[in-house]
Design a protein around this motif. Sequence first.
Motif, PDB file in Angstrom:
ATOM      1  N   ASP A   1       1.331  -1.037   0.202  1.00 56.94           N
ATOM      2  CA  ASP A   1       0.178   0.560   0.471  1.00 56.94           C
ATOM      3  C   ASP A   1       0.751   1.912  -0.022  1.00 56.94           C
ATOM      4  O   ASP A   1       2.195   1.235   0.481  1.00 56.94           O
ATOM      5  N   GLY A   2       0.771   2.033  -0.670  1.00 58.85           N
ATOM      6  CA  GLY A   2       1.066   3.700  -0.166  1.00 58.85           C
ATOM      7  C   GLY A   2       2.125   3.753  -1.775  1.00 58.85           C
ATOM      8  O   GLY A   2       1.351   2.656  -3.074  1.00 58.85           O
ATOM      9  N   GLU A   3       2.294   5.069  -2.007  1.00 61.01           N
ATOM     10  CA  GLU A   3       4.202   4.968  -3.015  1.00 61.01           C
ATOM     11  C   GLU A   3       4.950   4.892  -2.534  1.00 61.01           C
ATOM     12  O   GLU A   3       5.372   4.611  -1.929  1.00 61.01           O
ATOM     13  N   ASP A   4       5.508   4.237  -4.451  1.00 64.22           N
ATOM     14  CA  ASP A   4       6.542   3.774  -4.274  1.00 64.22           C
ATOM     15  C   ASP A   4       7.924   4.545  -3.647  1.00 64.22           C
ATOM     16  O   ASP A   4       7.515   5.633  -4.442  1.00 64.22           O
ATOM     17  N   LYS A   5       8.343   4.481  -2.820  1.00 66.85           N
ATOM     18  CA  LYS A   5       9.427   5.103  -1.915  1.00 66.85           C
ATOM     19  C   LYS A   5      10.397   6.136  -3.173  1.00 66.85           C
ATOM     20  O   LYS A   5      10.829   6.898  -2.952  1.00 66.85           O
ATOM     21  N   ILE A   6      10.829   5.053  -4.477  1.00 67.41           N
ATOM     22  CA  ILE A   6      11.689   5.672  -4.729  1.00 67.41           C
ATOM     23  C   ILE A   6      11.110   7.164  -5.712  1.00 67.41           C
ATOM     24  O   ILE A   6      11.023   8.024  -6.295  1.00 67.41           O
ATOM     25  N   ALA A   7      10.196   6.310  -6.065  1.00 71.28           N
ATOM     26  CA  ALA A   7       8.960   7.209  -7.204  1.00 71.28           C
ATOM     27  C   ALA A   7       8.219   7.865  -6.347  1.00 71.28           C
ATOM     28  O   ALA A   7       8.373   9.921  -7.130  1.00 71.28           O
ATOM     29  N   LYS A   8       8.373   8.874  -5.024  1.00 74.52           N
ATOM     30  CA  LYS A   8       7.885   9.354  -3.952  1.00 74.52           C
ATOM     31  C   LYS A   8       9.044  10.178  -4.694  1.00 74.52           C
ATOM     32  O   LYS A   8       9.126  11.642  -4.501  1.00 74.52           O
ATOM     33  N   LYS A   9      10.666   9.824  -4.180  1.00 73.80           N
ATOM     34  CA  LYS A   9      11.589  11.227  -3.873  1.00 73.80           C
ATOM     35  C   LYS A   9      11.759  11.829  -4.877  1.00 73.80           C
ATOM     36  O   LYS A   9      12.031  12.649  -5.507  1.00 73.80           O
ATOM     37  N   ALA A  10      11.850  10.734  -5.721  1.00 77.27           N
ATOM     38  CA  ALA A  10      11.522  11.287  -7.757  1.00 77.27           C
ATOM     39  C   ALA A  10      10.742  12.079  -7.895  1.00 77.27           C
ATOM     40  O   ALA A  10      10.888  13.425  -8.477  1.00 77.27           O
ATOM     41  N   ARG A  11       9.546  12.677  -7.693  1.00 77.45           N
ATOM     42  CA  ARG A  11       8.928  13.022  -7.837  1.00 77.45           C
ATOM     43  C   ARG A  11       8.913  14.391  -6.634  1.00 77.45           C
ATOM     44  O   ARG A  11       8.888  15.604  -7.028  1.00 77.45           O
ATOM     45  N   LEU A  12       9.134  14.503  -5.438  1.00 77.23           N
ATOM     46  CA  LEU A  12       9.416  15.668  -4.891  1.00 77.23           C
ATOM     47  C   LEU A  12      10.600  16.150  -5.036  1.00 77.23           C
ATOM     48  O   LEU A  12      10.972  17.554  -4.393  1.00 77.23           O
ATOM     49  N   GLU A  13      12.024  15.362  -5.953  1.00 79.49           N
ATOM     50  CA  GLU A  13      13.015  16.255  -6.600  1.00 79.49           C
ATOM     51  C   GLU A  13      12.724  16.675  -7.622  1.00 79.49           C
ATOM     52  O   GLU A  13      13.785  17.117  -7.926  1.00 79.49           O
ATOM     53  N   GLN A  14      12.164  16.215  -8.452  1.00 79.07           N
ATOM     54  CA  GLN A  14      12.075  16.836  -9.765  1.00 79.07           C
ATOM     55  C   GLN A  14      13.187  15.838 -10.993  1.00 79.07           C
ATOM     56  O   GLN A  14      13.586  16.521 -11.231  1.00 79.07           O
ATOM     57  N   LEU A  15      13.146  14.664 -10.479  1.00 75.28           N
ATOM     58  CA  LEU A  15      14.282  13.844 -10.820  1.00 75.28           C
ATOM     59  C   LEU A  15      13.653  12.898 -11.439  1.00 75.28           C
ATOM     60  O   LEU A  15      12.089  11.944 -11.364  1.00 75.28           O
ATOM     61  N   GLU A  16      14.032  12.084 -12.460  1.00 77.87           N
ATOM     62  CA  GLU A  16      13.822  10.573 -12.922  1.00 77.87           C
ATOM     63  C   GLU A  16      14.133  10.191 -12.065  1.00 77.87           C
ATOM     64  O   GLU A  16      15.094   9.320 -11.336  1.00 77.87           O
ATOM     65  N   PRO A  17      13.656   8.727 -11.802  1.00 77.84           N
ATOM     66  CA  PRO A  17      13.448   7.480 -10.653  1.00 77.84           C
ATOM     67  C   PRO A  17      14.738   7.298 -10.009  1.00 77.84           C
ATOM     68  O   PRO A  17      15.511   6.746  -9.429  1.00 77.84           O
ATOM     69  N   MET A  18      15.228   6.552 -11.934  1.00 74.28           N
ATOM     70  CA  MET A  18      16.623   6.308 -11.654  1.00 74.28           C
ATOM     71  C   MET A  18      17.752   7.043 -11.634  1.00 74.28           C
ATOM     72  O   MET A  18      18.759   6.780 -10.969  1.00 74.28           O
ATOM     73  N   GLU A  19      17.036   8.762 -11.487  1.00 71.67           N
ATOM     74  CA  GLU A  19      18.200   9.203 -11.370  1.00 71.67           C
ATOM     75  C   GLU A  19      18.362   9.399  -9.632  1.00 71.67           C
ATOM     76  O   GLU A  19      19.930   9.402  -9.002  1.00 71.67           O
ATOM     77  N   VAL A  20      17.957   8.813  -9.003  1.00 72.07           N
ATOM     78  CA  VAL A  20      17.288   8.751  -7.432  1.00 72.07           C
ATOM     79  C   VAL A  20      18.368   7.429  -6.805  1.00 72.07           C
ATOM     80  O   VAL A  20      19.107   7.135  -6.129  1.00 72.07           O
ATOM     81  N   VAL A  21      18.121   6.431  -7.829  1.00 67.94           N
ATOM     82  CA  VAL A  21      18.512   5.789  -7.908  1.00 67.94           C
ATOM     83  C   VAL A  21      20.078   5.357  -7.665  1.00 67.94           C
ATOM     84  O   VAL A  21      20.572   5.533  -6.299  1.00 67.94           O
ATOM     85  N   GLN A  22      20.264   6.053  -8.440  1.00 67.87           N
ATOM     86  CA  GLN A  22      22.224   6.167  -9.330  1.00 67.87           C
ATOM     87  C   GLN A  22      22.725   6.534  -7.947  1.00 67.87           C
ATOM     88  O   GLN A  22      24.020   6.772  -7.807  1.00 67.87           O
ATOM     89  N   TYR A  23      22.230   8.053  -7.605  1.00 65.24           N
ATOM     90  CA  TYR A  23      22.529   9.586  -6.730  1.00 65.24           C
ATOM     91  C   TYR A  23      22.847   8.400  -5.496  1.00 65.24           C
ATOM     92  O   TYR A  23      24.527   8.272  -4.674  1.00 65.24           O
ATOM     93  N   TYR A  24      21.692   7.700  -4.793  1.00 63.15           N
ATOM     94  CA  TYR A  24      21.729   7.533  -3.852  1.00 63.15           C
ATOM     95  C   TYR A  24      22.781   6.620  -3.329  1.00 63.15           C
ATOM     96  O   TYR A  24      23.531   5.178  -2.239  1.00 63.15           O
ATOM     97  N   LEU A  25      22.846   4.966  -4.742  1.00 66.68           N
ATOM     98  CA  LEU A  25      23.748   4.020  -5.165  1.00 66.68           C
ATOM     99  C   LEU A  25      24.909   4.170  -4.593  1.00 66.68           C
ATOM    100  O   LEU A  25      26.006   3.555  -4.456  1.00 66.68           O
ATOM    101  N   ASN A  26      25.487   5.379  -5.410  1.00 66.92           N
ATOM    102  CA  ASN A  26      26.866   5.402  -5.483  1.00 66.92           C
ATOM    103  C   ASN A  26      27.253   6.253  -3.792  1.00 66.92           C
ATOM    104  O   ASN A  26      28.771   5.872  -3.882  1.00 66.92           O
ATOM    105  N   ARG A  27      26.251   6.984  -3.509  1.00 73.16           N
ATOM    106  CA  ARG A  27      26.702   6.808  -1.488  1.00 73.16           C
ATOM    107  C   ARG A  27      27.084   5.849  -1.443  1.00 73.16           C
ATOM    108  O   ARG A  27      27.748   6.056  -0.334  1.00 73.16           O
TER     109      ARG A  27
END
Length: 492
Positions: free
Chosen positions: A82-108
Amino acid sequence: MEHPLSIYNTLTRRKEQFIPLHEPHVGMYVCGPTVYGDAHLGHARPAITFDLLFRYLSHLGYKVRYVRNITDVGHLEHDADDGEDKIAKKARLEQLEPMEVVQYYLNRYHHAMEALNVLPPSIEPHASGHIIEQIELVKKILENGYAYESEGSVYFDVEKYNKEHRYGILSGRNIDDMLNTTRALDGQDEKRNPIDFALWKCAQPEHIMRWPSPWSDGFPGWHCECTAMGEKYLGEHFDIHGGGMDLIFPHHECEIAQAVASQGDDMVHYWMHNNMITINGQKMGKSLGNFITLDEFFTGNNKTLSQAYSPMTIRFFILQAHYRSTVDFSNDALQAAEKGLERLMDAYKSLMKLKASESSSVDVKDLRQKCFDAMNDDLNSPIVIAHLFDASRAINSVKDGKATISAEDLKELQEVFHLFIFDILGMKDEATSAGGSNYEAFGKAIDLLLSIRQQAKTNKDWATSDKIRNELTAFGFEIKDTKDGAEWKLSK
């Protein structure tokens, strides 16, 4: 290949002798992070725990295929279904593609793991890269009658599965109790039972991460990824599945059900779970808002921290406790770990400079076996560390001229310390590793200055001797005179 290693199997709730079925190969799958934020101390514990196991199995001579997945789709905000996908939510809030969010935090995440000296896994698959495999898994479960389609989503029929198998075998939960205590969530009336879990979710119009399937444009349920990717890379049966104990239910329980429903039996022979890191007795995690990121630990940039802590202090802090015990965070505990690690590393440096005598007055012959016995007893790293501290006292006795050590015993002690501190426990000398060859040249320059000072003392040139000591102290060095000259280290 036979060896005495025993590990605690969460499924049977006892320690069992670990003998892989595919000797000398070991298949190991560990649940990795959901990459929608910076890694915190809670992420460090499973990474270090299973890095210890990876290192030890490799040392024993096994060829280990270590798979650690990356969750980048299907982990929803409210619960598993139930609810919004955590990565999709982060992407929506930061106006990024979901895979941009993934790659940024994966690098870190990778940067933090490298700092902690966690070895990279053999394979690091992404959930979003294995949608086809997850769809095929869902098809098998449907064909075998353990799932049903509802409004474009597919749900696992827990009650039907439980009639022929047992749901709750890993966590010890009773399905009747769950049926009586689990309330239906708003918008989930498409489920036959509230305890049924999603295998495939029909995406709502606003959901930006979606793929075509026989049932709808949607995305896989969170639990599917590990079952599908474990089978792809390790086969229908593999040796070890690990993760934090918070994953026992529902995630790993659902994985067992999916495997049995799709192929007839469980994929995994040994389930291993590390315990939690707590703060003031409460689990540390993003959902509770009490977590401290690893980067904050390394920089000290968090109001809860009284200072910065090095990556090796964090690693040593975690290894000082058995992986199945709870570790409660405090500045005092981390400062104690920092001092303990410093004592151990100082002992190792002294050990490498010791000179052999004709005979030994210290007994070090059993140290290797004692350390192996501790590791073979369910990876008892705190006992290994205790043995190394005991041996450190012997090293200091020899260093201070109160004891002697033969060339044979000296070589054995140096080999055992290096093996367990660096190769198995995975520690590293942060000062040396940070500077590399530059640090080596730097160290030789300091040694040269101290040798000049020693010569000045021999010549009773106290002015030169004091000047060198005072200048080095002012530059941030600690100088300690010994019977053989002087030792140095950088002040904190």
